[in-house]
Write a protein that holds these residues in place. Structure first.
Motif, PDB file in Angstrom:
ATOM      1  N   ILE A 146       0.866  -1.172   0.000  1.00 36.12           N
ATOM      2  CA  ILE A 146       0.000   0.000   0.000  1.00 36.12           C
ATOM      3  C   ILE A 146       0.904   1.223   0.000  1.00 36.12           C
ATOM      4  CG2 ILE A 146      -1.774   1.285   1.245  1.00 36.12           C
ATOM      5  CD1 ILE A 146      -2.526  -1.462   2.561  1.00 36.12           C
ATOM      6  N   ARG A 147       0.765   2.049  -1.017  1.00 35.57           N
ATOM      7  CA  ARG A 147       1.537   3.288  -1.094  1.00 35.57           C
ATOM      8  C   ARG A 147       0.730   4.375  -0.413  1.00 35.57           C
ATOM      9  NH1 ARG A 147       2.432   7.080  -6.237  1.00 35.57           N
ATOM     10  NH2 ARG A 147       4.209   8.259  -5.487  1.00 35.57           N
ATOM     11  N   ALA A 148       1.294   4.963   0.633  1.00 31.98           N
ATOM     12  CA  ALA A 148       0.538   5.925   1.443  1.00 31.98           C
ATOM     13  C   ALA A 148       1.460   6.990   2.007  1.00 31.98           C
ATOM     14  CB  ALA A 148      -0.145   5.194   2.596  1.00 31.98           C
ATOM     15  N   GLN A 149       0.887   8.122   2.344  1.00 28.35           N
ATOM     16  CA  GLN A 149       1.655   9.166   3.034  1.00 28.35           C
ATOM     17  C   GLN A 149       1.899   8.768   4.484  1.00 28.35           C
ATOM     18  OE1 GLN A 149       3.274  11.301   1.620  1.00 28.35           O
ATOM     19  NE2 GLN A 149       2.153  12.741   0.385  1.00 28.35           N
ATOM     20  N   ALA A 150       0.924   8.088   5.090  1.00 36.84           N
ATOM     21  CA  ALA A 150       1.029   7.665   6.490  1.00 36.84           C
ATOM     22  C   ALA A 150      -0.008   6.579   6.737  1.00 36.84           C
ATOM     23  CB  ALA A 150       0.779   8.848   7.421  1.00 36.84           C
ATOM     24  N   ALA A 151       0.174   5.842   7.813  1.00 37.29           N
ATOM     25  CA  ALA A 151      -0.840   4.847   8.204  1.00 37.29           C
ATOM     26  C   ALA A 151      -2.025   5.592   8.804  1.00 37.29           C
ATOM     27  CB  ALA A 151      -0.250   3.868   9.204  1.00 37.29           C
ATOM     28  N   ASP A 152      -3.233   5.244   8.348  1.00 33.31           N
ATOM     29  CA  ASP A 152      -4.440   5.886   8.842  1.00 33.31           C
ATOM     30  C   ASP A 152      -5.617   4.934   8.650  1.00 33.31           C
ATOM     31  OD1 ASP A 152      -5.008   5.994   6.108  1.00 33.31           O
ATOM     32  OD2 ASP A 152      -4.684   8.147   5.948  1.00 33.31           O
ATOM     33  N   HIS A 153      -6.834   5.436   8.764  1.00 29.65           N
ATOM     34  CA  HIS A 153      -8.005   4.567   8.629  1.00 29.65           C
ATOM     35  C   HIS A 153      -8.097   3.971   7.221  1.00 29.65           C
ATOM     36  CE1 HIS A 153      -9.580   8.432   7.189  1.00 29.65           C
ATOM     37  NE2 HIS A 153     -10.445   7.727   6.497  1.00 29.65           N
ATOM     38  N   ASP A 154      -7.638   4.698   6.184  1.00 34.46           N
ATOM     39  CA  ASP A 154      -7.654   4.146   4.821  1.00 34.46           C
ATOM     40  C   ASP A 154      -6.709   2.951   4.687  1.00 34.46           C
ATOM     41  OD1 ASP A 154      -9.582   5.790   3.646  1.00 34.46           O
ATOM     42  OD2 ASP A 154      -8.106   7.327   3.105  1.00 34.46           O
ATOM     43  N   THR A 155      -5.513   3.065   5.246  1.00 32.75           N
ATOM     44  CA  THR A 155      -4.566   1.936   5.143  1.00 32.75           C
ATOM     45  C   THR A 155      -5.034   0.758   5.991  1.00 32.75           C
ATOM     46  OG1 THR A 155      -3.144   2.908   6.849  1.00 32.75           O
ATOM     47  CG2 THR A 155      -2.553   3.348   4.544  1.00 32.75           C
ATOM     48  N   ASP A 156      -5.639   1.043   7.144  1.00 35.76           N
ATOM     49  CA  ASP A 156      -6.181  -0.041   7.976  1.00 35.76           C
ATOM     50  C   ASP A 156      -7.278  -0.796   7.227  1.00 35.76           C
ATOM     51  OD1 ASP A 156      -4.479   0.725  10.024  1.00 35.76           O
ATOM     52  OD2 ASP A 156      -6.033   1.783  11.152  1.00 35.76           O
ATOM     53  N   ARG A 157      -8.193  -0.037   6.588  1.00 35.92           N
ATOM     54  CA  ARG A 157      -9.282  -0.647   5.828  1.00 35.92           C
ATOM     55  C   ARG A 157      -8.728  -1.471   4.664  1.00 35.92           C
ATOM     56  NH1 ARG A 157     -10.341   0.796   1.287  1.00 35.92           N
ATOM     57  NH2 ARG A 157      -9.594   2.921   1.526  1.00 35.92           N
ATOM     58  N   LEU A 158      -7.776  -0.910   3.938  1.00 31.89           N
ATOM     59  CA  LEU A 158      -7.220  -1.594   2.786  1.00 31.89           C
ATOM     60  C   LEU A 158      -6.433  -2.843   3.193  1.00 31.89           C
ATOM     61  CD1 LEU A 158      -7.217  -1.449  -0.241  1.00 31.89           C
ATOM     62  CD2 LEU A 158      -5.274   0.115  -0.129  1.00 31.89           C
ATOM     63  N   MET A 159      -5.723  -2.774   4.302  1.00 34.01           N
ATOM     64  CA  MET A 159      -5.022  -3.968   4.792  1.00 34.01           C
ATOM     65  C   MET A 159      -6.022  -5.085   5.081  1.00 34.01           C
ATOM     66  SD  MET A 159      -1.833  -2.703   7.104  1.00 34.01           S
ATOM     67  CE  MET A 159      -0.693  -4.029   6.780  1.00 34.01           C
ATOM     68  N   ALA A 160      -7.143  -4.737   5.686  1.00 35.49           N
ATOM     69  CA  ALA A 160      -8.171  -5.742   5.979  1.00 35.49           C
ATOM     70  C   ALA A 160      -8.758  -6.317   4.685  1.00 35.49           C
ATOM     71  CB  ALA A 160      -9.278  -5.124   6.837  1.00 35.49           C
ATOM     72  N   GLU A 161      -8.909  -5.477   3.647  1.00 33.40           N
ATOM     73  CA  GLU A 161      -9.441  -5.956   2.374  1.00 33.40           C
ATOM     74  C   GLU A 161      -8.454  -6.860   1.642  1.00 33.40           C
ATOM     75  OE1 GLU A 161     -10.551  -2.451   0.164  1.00 33.40           O
ATOM     76  OE2 GLU A 161     -12.205  -1.970   1.516  1.00 33.40           O
ATOM     77  N   LEU A 162      -7.156  -6.613   1.806  1.00 31.36           N
ATOM     78  CA  LEU A 162      -6.128  -7.378   1.099  1.00 31.36           C
ATOM     79  C   LEU A 162      -5.702  -8.661   1.818  1.00 31.36           C
ATOM     80  CD1 LEU A 162      -3.932  -4.369  -0.058  1.00 31.36           C
ATOM     81  CD2 LEU A 162      -5.284  -5.881  -1.536  1.00 31.36           C
ATOM     82  N   ARG A 163      -5.876  -8.719   3.129  1.00 33.40           N
ATOM     83  CA  ARG A 163      -5.409  -9.883   3.893  1.00 33.40           C
ATOM     84  C   ARG A 163      -6.009 -11.219   3.460  1.00 33.40           C
ATOM     85  NH1 ARG A 163      -3.866  -6.906   8.853  1.00 33.40           N
ATOM     86  NH2 ARG A 163      -1.611  -6.920   8.658  1.00 33.40           N
ATOM     87  N   PRO A 164      -7.275 -11.290   3.049  1.00 30.09           N
ATOM     88  CA  PRO A 164      -7.784 -12.593   2.602  1.00 30.09           C
ATOM     89  C   PRO A 164      -6.980 -13.174   1.430  1.00 30.09           C
ATOM     90  CG  PRO A 164      -9.616 -11.109   2.974  1.00 30.09           C
ATOM     91  CD  PRO A 164      -8.354 -10.292   3.093  1.00 30.09           C
ATOM     92  N   ALA A 165      -6.415 -12.313   0.592  1.00 34.43           N
ATOM     93  CA  ALA A 165      -5.641 -12.789  -0.558  1.00 34.43           C
ATOM     94  C   ALA A 165      -4.158 -12.951  -0.242  1.00 34.43           C
ATOM     95  CB  ALA A 165      -5.795 -11.818  -1.729  1.00 34.43           C
ATOM     96  N   PHE A 166      -3.607 -12.113   0.646  1.00 34.66           N
ATOM     97  CA  PHE A 166      -2.159 -12.093   0.867  1.00 34.66           C
ATOM     98  C   PHE A 166      -1.736 -12.519   2.268  1.00 34.66           C
ATOM     99  CE2 PHE A 166      -2.997  -9.065  -2.530  1.00 34.66           C
ATOM    100  CZ  PHE A 166      -2.072  -9.467  -3.478  1.00 34.66           C
ATOM    101  N   GLY A 167      -2.670 -12.767   3.148  1.00 30.17           N
ATOM    102  CA  GLY A 167      -2.311 -13.113   4.520  1.00 30.17           C
ATOM    103  C   GLY A 167      -1.531 -11.979   5.159  1.00 30.17           C
ATOM    104  N   GLU A 168      -0.404 -12.313   5.760  1.00 30.56           N
ATOM    105  CA  GLU A 168       0.428 -11.310   6.428  1.00 30.56           C
ATOM    106  C   GLU A 168       1.344 -10.562   5.465  1.00 30.56           C
ATOM    107  OE1 GLU A 168       0.252 -10.294   9.711  1.00 30.56           O
ATOM    108  OE2 GLU A 168      -1.575 -11.490   9.562  1.00 30.56           O
ATOM    109  N   ASP A 169       1.322 -10.919   4.196  1.00 34.83           N
ATOM    110  CA  ASP A 169       2.213 -10.295   3.215  1.00 34.83           C
ATOM    111  C   ASP A 169       1.612  -9.024   2.615  1.00 34.83           C
ATOM    112  OD1 ASP A 169       4.370 -12.129   3.395  1.00 34.83           O
ATOM    113  OD2 ASP A 169       3.187 -13.570   2.243  1.00 34.83           O
ATOM    114  N   VAL A 170       1.122  -8.138   3.499  1.00 36.06           N
ATOM    115  CA  VAL A 170       0.602  -6.828   3.116  1.00 36.06           C
ATOM    116  C   VAL A 170       1.434  -5.791   3.863  1.00 36.06           C
ATOM    117  CG1 VAL A 170      -1.403  -5.292   3.050  1.00 36.06           C
ATOM    118  CG2 VAL A 170      -1.730  -7.766   2.847  1.00 36.06           C
ATOM    119  N   TYR A 171       1.984  -4.830   3.131  1.00 31.73           N
ATOM    120  CA  TYR A 171       2.883  -3.840   3.717  1.00 31.73           C
ATOM    121  C   TYR A 171       2.437  -2.435   3.326  1.00 31.73           C
ATOM    122  CZ  TYR A 171       5.830  -7.943   4.186  1.00 31.73           C
ATOM    123  OH  TYR A 171       6.306  -9.183   4.509  1.00 31.73           O
TER     124      TYR A 171
END
Length: 161
Positions: A38-63
């Protein structure tokens, strides 16, 4: 174990570099390791939401990779296990230009950061932090992972067509 892509001796202005070695050194094409960044300026609610959306496909391999290129005092900071921040020292080490007072730099820089600092991978899916995924990520990406192409680009066509 799948091999890491290398860019030694390549023109750093292109991603993927023209001379990149795409040979797979794993036993099977289906043993390829995919990660999400995830390319972001900072960790925030958008990155938290996107990490949750991506985890089913990538498991812990989301950065999350953040950019602080205006600060020349560091190359990389690990803000958490899954969040890295790239600084001006990163640009200097790679001979990449930094533009003062510009928030977003070239999008390719994130790929170089992933190659430098993340665990070995064969495929990287980069997603901007403000994207919302409205589909079953695991099913959709599994179908795309089976594609042997080196680069997938949506709506890419010849100029004028």
């Amino acid at each position: 174990m799948p091999s890491r892509l290398t860019t030694q001796g390549c023109n750093v202005w292109r991603f993927p570099p023209i001379c990149m070695d795409y040979s797979i050194h794993s036993e099977s094409l289906f043993a390829m390791k995919s990660i999400a960044v995830i390319r972001a300026q900072a960790a925030d609610h958008d990155t938290d939401r996107l990490m949750a959306e991506l985890r089913p496909a990538f498991g812990e391999d989301v950065y999350i990779l953040s950019e602080s290129y205006a600060d020349p005092g560091f190359e990389m900071r690990r803000l958490s296990e899954r969040h890295l921040e790239l600084g001006g020292g990163f640009l200097a080490r790679h001979g990449l230009p930094g533009f003062p007072r510009v928030g977003w730099q070239c999008g390719d820089f994130i790929y170089y950061g992933a190659l430098d600092y993340l665990p070995p991978f064969d495929r990287l899916w980069m997603v901007e932090a403000d994207v919302s995924l409205r589909f079953d990520v695991k099913t959709r990406l599994a179908a795309l992972d089976a594609n042997g192409a080196d680069l997938l680009i949506p709506q890419f066509r010849k100029r004028g067509s």
